[in-house]
Design an enzyme around this catalytic site. Structure first.
Site, short mmCIF file in Angstrom:
data_model
loop_
_atom_site.label_atom_id
_atom_site.label_comp_id
_atom_site.label_asym_id
_atom_site.label_seq_id
_atom_site.Cartn_x
_atom_site.Cartn_y
_atom_site.Cartn_z
N LYS A 52 0.84 -1.20 0.00
CA LYS A 52 0.00 0.00 0.00
C LYS A 52 0.87 1.25 0.00
O LYS A 52 0.60 2.21 -0.72
CB LYS A 52 -0.96 -0.02 1.20
CG LYS A 52 -2.10 -1.02 1.01
CD LYS A 52 -2.85 -1.35 2.29
CE LYS A 52 -3.83 -2.50 2.01
NZ LYS A 52 -4.53 -2.99 3.20
N GLN A 96 -5.34 -2.04 9.25
CA GLN A 96 -5.15 -3.36 8.64
C GLN A 96 -5.72 -4.46 9.53
O GLN A 96 -5.44 -4.51 10.74
CB GLN A 96 -3.65 -3.59 8.39
CG GLN A 96 -3.32 -4.84 7.62
CD GLN A 96 -3.80 -4.82 6.18
OE1 GLN A 96 -3.86 -3.79 5.54
NE2 GLN A 96 -4.15 -5.98 5.66
N ASP A 119 -11.64 1.83 3.28
CA ASP A 119 -11.95 0.40 3.12
C ASP A 119 -13.45 0.20 2.86
O ASP A 119 -13.86 -0.89 2.46
CB ASP A 119 -11.62 -0.36 4.42
CG ASP A 119 -10.23 -0.97 4.43
OD1 ASP A 119 -9.80 -1.44 3.37
OD2 ASP A 119 -9.61 -0.99 5.50
#
Ligand code: GUN
Length: 284
Positions: A52, A96, A119
């Site tokens: 990322k 995460q 997300d």
């Protein structure tokens, strides 16, 4: 022989577009910024977070990483999220998953401001996806939709069978295919006679996480097979749920693992970060 759907090529084209948008925002003195939180030392998560960061560098997004020890408390994590929520220079926040066992993921995801939730895991964003007016789309399912669009494959009028019902992939995948006028069936671990379902699929999306799950006899001739899973074979090599070589003989198109859906997920995260930065600056 099936066409190999090249996620690297498609994601690269998407990242080039995102980079242009980032450059245009910088002209307006807006620097899109993604904050990534990683708690603990899960090796797979460390790889994802590194990828990322690399993608951010490639498109010109500022990335800020918060690497926290495994024993971080819930209060400390919520405190960090609160600070990032208030920081106007941060447009996207990603925590995460999975988090260490002692932390409450649901509460953590709820704490992220919905407009910074790149997300699209917050219930507000999940609700918007459900009613079809979301700005921030869940990265992996959105990546699959982009791959289909790039390849000129429309779900409209097709029978789309999704294997897996997770909040990250299966459920939102079903919603996006439905929004694109697919007829959608969701299968899961309690579905009897999985092969009878998969054989009906014009578009088969697998997100189960079990190598060898999809054999050639489970695929309708000419079907499109999208393999979301990342597993390892007996030699430690990355592989998906489908038996790629055998299924390729039957399907019309198939995504490889690696180099399929994986790179698309990250490209969509970059796109969401730009979308969030624009929205937070009153640009649409
Ligand atoms: N862990 C596995 N996939 C994901 C994802 O898409 N987002 C986050 N935050 N964590 C993950």
């Amino acid at each position: 022989m099936a066409k190999r759907i090249d996620g690297k090529e498609i994601s690269s084209a998407m990242l080039d577009k995102v980079a242009l948008e980032v450059a245009a925002l910088k002209e307006k003195h807006i620097e899109p910024c993604l904050a990534v939180i990683l708690v603990g030392d899960n090796p797979a998560s460390q790889v994802y977070v590194r990828n990322k960061q690399r993608a951010c560098e490639r498109v010109g997004i500022r990335s800020v990483s918060h690497i926290l020890p495994a024993e971080t408390t819930q209060a400390a994590l919520l405190d960090l999220i609160d600070t990032l929520n208030r920081d106007e220079t941060v447009h996207g926040i990603l925590c995460q998953l999975p988090l260490p066992e002692h932390l409450d993921s649901e509460q953590v995801l709820l704490a992220i401001a919905p407009e910074k939730d790149v997300d699209a895991f917050h219930p507000v964003n999940v609700g918007k996806i459900t009613i079809g007016n979301a700005d921030l789309l869940p990265c992996t399912p959105a990546g699959v939709m982009e791959m289909l669009r790039y390849e000129g494959i429309s779900p409209a009028g097709k029978h789309c069978v999704v294997l897996g019902r997770s909040n990250i992939v299966g459920k939102p995948m079903a919603l996006l295919l439905l929004a694109a006028n697919g007829t959608v069936t969701v299968c899961h671990s309690k579905t009897p006679d999985l092969a009878a379902m998969t054989r009906q699929a014009d578009i088969l999306v697998s997100a189960v996480g079990r190598r060898g799950l999809i054999t050639a006899d489970m695929v309708k001739p000419g079907a499109v097979v999208i393999d979301v899973s990342i597993n390892r074979d007996e030699n430690g090599k990355l592989c998906g749920d489908a038996d790629y070589d055998a299924v390729s003989v039957v399907a019309s198109a198939i995504t490889p693992v690696p180099g399929g859906v994986g790179p698309m997920t990250i490209a969509m995260l970059m796109r969401n970060t730009v979308t969030a930065a624009k929205a937070q600056n009153g640009i649409n």
